[in-house]
Every structure is written in structure tokens, then in C-alpha cells.
Design an enzyme around this catalytic site. Structure first.
Site, PDB file in Angstrom:
ATOM      1  CG  HIS A 236     -29.909  -2.087  -6.128  1.00  0.00           C
ATOM      2  ND1 HIS A 236     -30.494  -1.954  -7.369  1.00  0.00           N
ATOM      3  CD2 HIS A 236     -30.926  -2.026  -5.226  1.00  0.00           C
ATOM      4  CE1 HIS A 236     -31.804  -1.831  -7.236  1.00  0.00           C
ATOM      5  NE2 HIS A 236     -32.091  -1.866  -5.946  1.00  0.00           N
TER       6      HIS A 236
ATOM      7  CD  GLN B 156     -41.563  -3.737  -0.362  1.00  0.00           C
ATOM      8  OE1 GLN B 156     -40.956  -4.461   0.417  1.00  0.00           O
ATOM      9  NE2 GLN B 156     -40.998  -2.678  -0.928  1.00  0.00           N
TER      10      GLN B 156
ATOM     11  N   GLY C 202     -30.499   2.663   1.226  1.00  0.00           N
ATOM     12  CA  GLY C 202     -30.289   3.879   0.448  1.00  0.00           C
ATOM     13  C   GLY C 202     -31.151   5.026   0.930  1.00  0.00           C
TER      14      GLY C 202
ATOM     15  CB  SER D 240     -35.585   4.037  -9.610  1.00  0.00           C
ATOM     16  OG  SER D 240     -36.727   3.230  -9.453  1.00  0.00           O
TER      17      SER D 240
ATOM     18  CG  ASP E 197     -36.367   3.596  -1.366  1.00  0.00           C
ATOM     19  OD1 ASP E 197     -37.441   3.682  -1.975  1.00  0.00           O
ATOM     20  OD2 ASP E 197     -35.333   3.121  -1.885  1.00  0.00           O
TER      21      ASP E 197
HETATM   22  P1  AMP Z   1     -35.074  -1.786  -3.830  1.00  0.00           P
HETATM   23  O1  AMP Z   1     -34.492  -2.910  -4.617  1.00  0.00           O
HETATM   24  O2  AMP Z   1     -35.669  -0.712  -4.666  1.00  0.00           O
HETATM   25  O3  AMP Z   1     -35.960  -2.260  -2.711  1.00  0.00           O
HETATM   26  O4  AMP Z   1     -33.832  -1.080  -3.124  1.00  0.00           O
HETATM   27  C1  AMP Z   1     -32.946  -1.804  -2.315  1.00  0.00           C
HETATM   28  C2  AMP Z   1     -32.065  -0.816  -1.583  1.00  0.00           C
HETATM   29  O5  AMP Z   1     -31.318  -0.058  -2.538  1.00  0.00           O
HETATM   30  C3  AMP Z   1     -32.852   0.182  -0.729  1.00  0.00           C
HETATM   31  O6  AMP Z   1     -32.152   0.402   0.479  1.00  0.00           O
HETATM   32  C4  AMP Z   1     -32.852   1.417  -1.600  1.00  0.00           C
HETATM   33  O7  AMP Z   1     -32.977   2.626  -0.878  1.00  0.00           O
HETATM   34  C5  AMP Z   1     -31.486   1.311  -2.250  1.00  0.00           C
HETATM   35  N1  AMP Z   1     -31.446   2.102  -3.490  1.00  0.00           N
HETATM   36  C6  AMP Z   1     -32.272   1.991  -4.551  1.00  0.00           C
HETATM   37  N2  AMP Z   1     -31.966   2.935  -5.478  1.00  0.00           N
HETATM   38  C7  AMP Z   1     -30.934   3.648  -4.972  1.00  0.00           C
HETATM   39  C8  AMP Z   1     -30.181   4.762  -5.436  1.00  0.00           C
HETATM   40  N3  AMP Z   1     -30.426   5.349  -6.604  1.00  0.00           N
HETATM   41  N4  AMP Z   1     -29.192   5.235  -4.644  1.00  0.00           N
HETATM   42  C9  AMP Z   1     -28.941   4.669  -3.433  1.00  0.00           C
HETATM   43  N5  AMP Z   1     -29.625   3.619  -2.939  1.00  0.00           N
HETATM   44  C10 AMP Z   1     -30.605   3.118  -3.692  1.00  0.00           C
END
Ligand code: AMP
Length: 280
Positions: free
Chosen positions: A37, A61, A147, A185, A150
Site C-alpha cells: 500500500h 465486496q 495495485g 497482503s 489485484d
Molecule cells: P486492499 O487494501 O487490499 O483493498 O488494497 C488496496 C490497494 O493496494 C489495491 O489497489 C491493491 O491492489 C493494492 N495492493 C495490495 N497489496 C499490494 C501489493 N503487494 N503490491 C502492490 N499493490 C498492492
């Protein structure tokens, strides 16, 4: 760094920033932040005058109640990380603030929502589309950062922005990995010590596939990956698909696509992990 919980407050902040001719970058998240993030935040900070991060665990979601209940929430640590990364403002609304009424909107997502995650998490991408559209309407950023971790979500957001003519630039950001290759993650913190040790197997399989794809047909490569996972007792592979990077349709012959990704989801114990790799 400013912290807002109300839609009216963040809207006022954006209006006054835009009045000063400042460009606005936006990074939507569900919190439990990690370096993945933070790289999105850093890129936004570099490319915009102000950066807004939203932290909102979006209930609509989640298609699995346990996953929603167990989703890690680490707001204090998140705020510290965002402050250190020079984020300008955080939007952290309640569920009632975001969804005062029952949500019934259905988005047309060009079929990109049907394979892979869509097959195993019905309704997931509509929930993502609803929250992202609503956040876009509230924050009205110039640029929004997502990111490649996803991968399908990114394709769907790009489709949504194009089909609804939303004047926001979507900026894809590379996957950030742990030193041993595991894609970062928020769910990784739910892995047991032993599961965490074997989790990098996912990336090893993907990397082998990328390096050796020319020796296989797409069908053989998919079977090879499935076979590798079937030998690992701890993993339960949900799907692996070799897809065209734009249409997300299955690739049958390497010559048929310009850009190809392998995407997969697997359970490691109770934790569902997703990952993907660009093979060309
Ligand atoms: P989330 O909090 O999981 O909904 O992720 C928020 C944003 O961070 C989304 O655009 C994800 O794709 C991105 N993201 C999460 N993990 C990673 C990672 N390991 N590398 C790059 N982007 C990430």
C-alpha cells in the site's frame, strides 16, 4: 496529516485544495496497511500535490462472513505509516456513512467480472465497483492508484472509468513482494508460522511458469501448475488461469495475445491468497 470520517469534511478539503490549483492523488484501501500500500502512496505523493488515502473495509465486496469478520483492522499503525509516507489526508468513514441506504446498484462490467475471482466470489466485483465509484464521486481525484496484485480488479476499474467516462487517470502499480517472493497482503498476517514459511511456493510456481512457458502450450502450463499445487497438501488451489491481460479471456495459443498473465487463487489453511505474474 488530516483525518476525516465524514463525506462532507473530505469533500470540503478536496474543494479547498482544488481551489488552490493542487492536483489530487487517491489511494483506496481497506487498511491493515503494508509496504505494498505504501508504495502506492509514495507514487501518488511523487506525482500529485496532495495524496488522499481511504481506509474502509467494504462489507458489500465480501461474499464470506468469516473473511469480513476476520479482516485485520490496524488503524493506529496504518495512520503512522501514512503519516511517514507524507500522505496528506485519510478518509475513514463508517459503514453507515458510506451506505446510509441498502445498496442495490448493479454495474455492467463488460464480462470482466465473470471469470476467476468472479466465479468464486459472486458479487465481489459489483461491491468493488460500487465502493470505488462512490469514493471517486466523493474524492474526485485527478489520479487514482491501484495495485497489479489485484489484477482482475484493476482491469475492472479501468473498464468502469472508461465506460462511465469518469475523468480520473487510473495508475497501475507493480506488485510489492516480501524478500522470499510472497506478494504482500493484509491477509498474510492471518497465516500461521508454518503456513507463512511455505506461502512463497505460490510465487515460485508462477516464476517457473514465466521462465519456462515457451516449452509448454498454455493448456500444458496450466496443468503443470495445477499438478504442482496438487502435490502440496497445505494448499488448496481454487483456480489458475492463463489469460489475455486486457480481455481476461483464456489464452489457448501464445501467438493469440500480445500480453499474457497467469492469475491464481489458493487457500493456505483458512487464508485465501491471490497472486499473478505477467509472462509477456
Ligand atoms: P486492499 O487494501 O487490499 O483493498 O488494497 C488496496 C490497494 O493496494 C489495491 O489497489 C491493491 O491492489 C493494492 N495492493 C495490495 N497489496 C499490494 C501489493 N503487494 N503490491 C502492490 N499493490 C498492492
Amino acid at each position: 496529516m488530516k483525518i476525516f470520517h465524514k463525506i462532507t469534511e473530505i469533500k470540503d478539503f478536496v474543494i479547498s485544495s482544488k481551489d488552490k490549483k493542487l492536483s489530487v492523488g487517491f489511494v483506496p484501501t481497506m487498511g491493515a496497511l503494508h509496504q505494498g500500500h505504501i508504495e502506492l502512496i509514495k507514487q501518488s505523493v511523487k506525482e500529485n500535490d496532495i495524496t488522499i488515502c481511504s481506509i474502509f473495509v467494504n462489507p458489500i465486496q465480501f461474499n464470506n462472513t468469516e473473511d469480513l469478520e476476520k479482516y485485520p483492522r490496524t488503524l493506529d499503525a496504518d495512520l503512522k505509516m501514512l503519516e511517514s509516507a507524507n500522505c496528506s489526508a485519510v478518509f475513514n468513514p463508517s459503514v453507515e456513512e458510506m451506505y446510509p441506504n441498502e445498496e442495490t446498484t448493479i454495474y455492467e462490467l463488460g464480462g470482466l467480472d465473470l471469470p476467476m475471482e468472479g466465479k468464486f466470489r459472486p458479487g465481489h466485483f459489483n461491491g468493488v465497483a460500487v465502493v470505488v465509484k462512490r469514493l471517486f464521486d466523493i474524492v474526485t481525484p485527478h489520479n487514482a492508484y491501484f495495485g497489479e496484485k489485484d489484477f482482475q480488479q484493476l482491469a475492472i476499474i479501468q473498464y468502469l472509468v472508461k465506460s462511465l467516462n469518469i475523468p480520473i487517470e487510473i495508475i497501475p502499480c507493480s506488485i510489492v513482494r516480501e524478500v522470499d517472493g510472497l506478494a504482500m497482503s493484509s491477509r498474510n498476517m492471518r497465516l500461521t508460522e508454518n503456513e507463512r514459511k511455505i506461502a512463497p511456493f505460490i510465487y515460485q510456481a508462477l516464476q517457473f511458469a514465466k521462465e519456462n512457458y515457451k516449452n509448454f502450450s498454455a493448456k500444458e502450463l496450466k496443468e503443470w501448475i495445477e499438478n504442482q499445487f496438487s502435490k502440496q497438501n497445505e494448499f488448496k488451489l481454487e483456480y489458475v488461469e492463463i489469460v489475455d491481460s486486457s480481455s481476461l479471456k483464456n489464452v489457448l495459443n501464445w501467438e493469440d495475445s500480445k500480453h499474457v498473465n497467469i492469475c491464481l487463487a489458493a487457500f493456505l489453511g483458512k487464508v485465501r491468497l491471490i497472486d499473478n505474474i505477467k509472462i509477456f
